[in-house]
Design an enzyme around this catalytic site. Sequence first.
Site, PDB file in Angstrom:
ATOM      1  N   ASP A 212      -9.233  53.965  75.321  1.00 60.21           N
ATOM      2  CA  ASP A 212      -7.864  53.481  75.403  1.00 60.21           C
ATOM      3  C   ASP A 212      -7.893  51.994  75.041  1.00 60.21           C
ATOM      4  O   ASP A 212      -8.955  51.358  75.037  1.00 60.21           O
ATOM      5  CB  ASP A 212      -7.349  53.697  76.823  1.00 60.21           C
ATOM      6  CG  ASP A 212      -5.943  53.162  77.028  1.00 60.21           C
ATOM      7  OD1 ASP A 212      -5.099  53.346  76.130  1.00 60.21           O
ATOM      8  OD2 ASP A 212      -5.702  52.540  78.075  1.00 60.21           O
ATOM      9  N   ARG A 213      -6.738  51.428  74.748  1.00 60.66           N
ATOM     10  CA  ARG A 213      -6.703  50.019  74.354  1.00 60.66           C
ATOM     11  C   ARG A 213      -6.314  49.118  75.525  1.00 60.66           C
ATOM     12  O   ARG A 213      -7.166  48.499  76.152  1.00 60.66           O
ATOM     13  CB  ARG A 213      -5.739  49.834  73.171  1.00 60.66           C
ATOM     14  CG  ARG A 213      -6.036  48.590  72.340  1.00 60.66           C
ATOM     15  CD  ARG A 213      -4.861  48.209  71.462  1.00 60.66           C
ATOM     16  NE  ARG A 213      -3.814  47.540  72.233  1.00 60.66           N
ATOM     17  CZ  ARG A 213      -2.805  46.852  71.703  1.00 60.66           C
ATOM     18  NH1 ARG A 213      -2.660  46.788  70.391  1.00 60.66           N
ATOM     19  NH2 ARG A 213      -1.910  46.266  72.465  1.00 60.66           N
ATOM     20  N   ASP A 214      -5.025  49.066  75.855  1.00 61.01           N
ATOM     21  CA  ASP A 214      -4.543  48.140  76.893  1.00 61.01           C
ATOM     22  C   ASP A 214      -5.105  48.519  78.258  1.00 61.01           C
ATOM     23  O   ASP A 214      -4.939  49.652  78.721  1.00 61.01           O
ATOM     24  CB  ASP A 214      -3.010  48.152  76.919  1.00 61.01           C
ATOM     25  CG  ASP A 214      -2.423  47.785  75.573  1.00 61.01           C
ATOM     26  OD1 ASP A 214      -2.596  46.633  75.147  1.00 61.01           O
ATOM     27  OD2 ASP A 214      -1.822  48.671  74.928  1.00 61.01           O
TER      28      ASP A 214
ATOM     29  N   ASN B  12      -1.251  54.498  73.183  1.00 61.41           N
ATOM     30  CA  ASN B  12       0.205  54.545  73.156  1.00 61.41           C
ATOM     31  C   ASN B  12       0.724  53.147  72.855  1.00 61.41           C
ATOM     32  O   ASN B  12       0.292  52.178  73.493  1.00 61.41           O
ATOM     33  CB  ASN B  12       0.767  54.994  74.503  1.00 61.41           C
ATOM     34  CG  ASN B  12       0.509  56.455  74.801  1.00 61.41           C
ATOM     35  OD1 ASN B  12       0.125  57.221  73.918  1.00 61.41           O
ATOM     36  ND2 ASN B  12       0.721  56.858  76.053  1.00 61.41           N
ATOM     37  N   GLN B  13       1.638  53.030  71.908  1.00 60.48           N
ATOM     38  CA  GLN B  13       2.180  51.719  71.546  1.00 60.48           C
ATOM     39  C   GLN B  13       3.709  51.784  71.457  1.00 60.48           C
ATOM     40  O   GLN B  13       4.301  51.572  70.404  1.00 60.48           O
ATOM     41  CB  GLN B  13       1.562  51.244  70.229  1.00 60.48           C
ATOM     42  CG  GLN B  13       0.122  50.804  70.354  1.00 60.48           C
ATOM     43  CD  GLN B  13      -0.035  49.601  71.279  1.00 60.48           C
ATOM     44  OE1 GLN B  13       0.708  48.651  71.197  1.00 60.48           O
ATOM     45  NE2 GLN B  13      -1.014  49.687  72.180  1.00 60.48           N
TER      46      GLN B  13
ATOM     47  N   ARG C 135       1.541  61.081  71.826  1.00 59.21           N
ATOM     48  CA  ARG C 135       1.712  60.174  72.954  1.00 59.21           C
ATOM     49  C   ARG C 135       1.004  60.761  74.177  1.00 59.21           C
ATOM     50  O   ARG C 135       1.308  61.875  74.620  1.00 59.21           O
ATOM     51  CB  ARG C 135       3.195  59.953  73.254  1.00 59.21           C
ATOM     52  CG  ARG C 135       3.426  59.021  74.444  1.00 59.21           C
ATOM     53  CD  ARG C 135       4.895  58.649  74.617  1.00 59.21           C
ATOM     54  NE  ARG C 135       5.076  57.926  75.871  1.00 59.21           N
ATOM     55  CZ  ARG C 135       4.782  56.638  76.050  1.00 59.21           C
ATOM     56  NH1 ARG C 135       4.320  55.927  75.030  1.00 59.21           N
ATOM     57  NH2 ARG C 135       4.951  56.057  77.213  1.00 59.21           N
ATOM     58  N   LYS C 136       0.029  60.039  74.692  1.00 58.00           N
ATOM     59  CA  LYS C 136      -0.658  60.499  75.896  1.00 58.00           C
ATOM     60  C   LYS C 136       0.349  60.616  77.044  1.00 58.00           C
ATOM     61  O   LYS C 136       1.215  59.741  77.166  1.00 58.00           O
ATOM     62  CB  LYS C 136      -1.790  59.520  76.264  1.00 58.00           C
ATOM     63  CG  LYS C 136      -2.926  59.504  75.241  1.00 58.00           C
ATOM     64  CD  LYS C 136      -3.989  58.466  75.573  1.00 58.00           C
ATOM     65  CE  LYS C 136      -3.505  57.053  75.307  1.00 58.00           C
ATOM     66  NZ  LYS C 136      -4.558  56.025  75.507  1.00 58.00           N
TER      67      LYS C 136
ATOM     68  N   ASP D 108      -7.787  53.889  81.492  1.00 58.10           N
ATOM     69  CA  ASP D 108      -7.499  53.324  82.819  1.00 58.10           C
ATOM     70  C   ASP D 108      -6.304  53.989  83.495  1.00 58.10           C
ATOM     71  O   ASP D 108      -5.947  53.600  84.602  1.00 58.10           O
ATOM     72  CB  ASP D 108      -7.262  51.813  82.715  1.00 58.10           C
ATOM     73  CG  ASP D 108      -5.995  51.474  81.939  1.00 58.10           C
ATOM     74  OD1 ASP D 108      -5.668  52.208  80.984  1.00 58.10           O
ATOM     75  OD2 ASP D 108      -5.342  50.483  82.293  1.00 58.10           O
TER      76      ASP D 108
END
Length: 400
Positions: free
Chosen positions: A240-242, A283-284, A339-340, A365
């Site tokens: 994941d990113r953020d 997700n963005q 989209r998760k 997270d």
Amino acid sequence: MSIRQCAVLVGGLGTRLGAIVADVPKPMLDVAGRPFLGWLLQEASRFGIEEAVLLTGHLSEVVEAALPALAASLPRPMRLVVSREPVRAGTGGALHHALPLLDERFLLMNGDSLFDCAPTAALTEAGALGHLMLRAVPDASRYGVVDWSDGRVEAFRARPDSAAPGVINGGVYGLSRAVAERAGAQSSLEQDVLPALAAEGALRGTVGEGWFIDIGIPADLERAQTELPRQLARPALFLDRDGVLNVDHGWVGTRERWEWVPGALDAIAMATRMGFHVFVVTNQSGVARGHYTEAALHGLHRWVLDQALAAGGTIDDWRYCPDHPEAPLEAYRRVNDWRKPGPGMILDLARAWQLEPSRCLMVGDQPTDMQAAGAAGVRGHRFPGGNLARFVRPLLESMR
């Protein structure tokens, strides 16, 4: 910015292979169901290469005819262009004739060998005209030998008469365009250009580790049929990113707002060194909410890749979902299984890169990350914060 272009030497005659290269250039020979060149370009794409200049000569028309199928077989988009030698020009001459197509810095690869190393040093070198990926081998008698010390390539020597260990050229180079400018219209990169640069102290080198294959002789071509697909069937780390790679400050769409999570760059480099694919699935909805555009997001992610390469790792590929069912911007107001907690992004990467889900893991997270991983048949591990490299290390080691 890191190198985004590679040039590939695909014009050799392949005389040691005999009749099997009578009508097919050596790099276009079938290896495990696809041209050897396809495997090579797939590996290059993992490190941010977006364009390949194919330096052709012998049977150039065969390479040119194969370009559409070759491009379609790659997991990431890559622009393929051809530079055809007007005459038999040698490896240095091939670069010379390609000058109008070459970037200021580019990666050069031999089209008949594959070195499964992370060429990040060659991709990010800025202080020398060239940076070579080198290999330490127990028997250098089949190859020329490289004299190398403290990161500097000092000289090139002929192959030894008897079996002895040595450092050899791995066939992967990060080069400045000035190297191609210095090459003659008919010259050898290995015998003319590189030795002169080494004598001037203009070449750096890094000894890489990893599997190597050169399909120049029948026995190794046969060995490649089974070893190459097995070697490149990598396990994968999805991130994941953020909140995992960067501190989640909310709608992070610019580098000014990007703050690396402690250990994130080390985790990417570690996974790359251990032979894992590294993918980001994120997700963005900040796009759907109008906080930043998709173009801005792409620019940020290119910068993130540059940071990863400078740290010795790579992000092989990305998937992001800008959509949200309640988006303020109508163009993004929709339900999307990318989209998760939907598994769409993971499944799309698994298809593109031909992944085995049982050899993949996901670190996120949020509960939605774990749900997406489970729906894709991938093991999920929830990151509680702290140092990402320390969290990831035992997970990677358990899959080796």
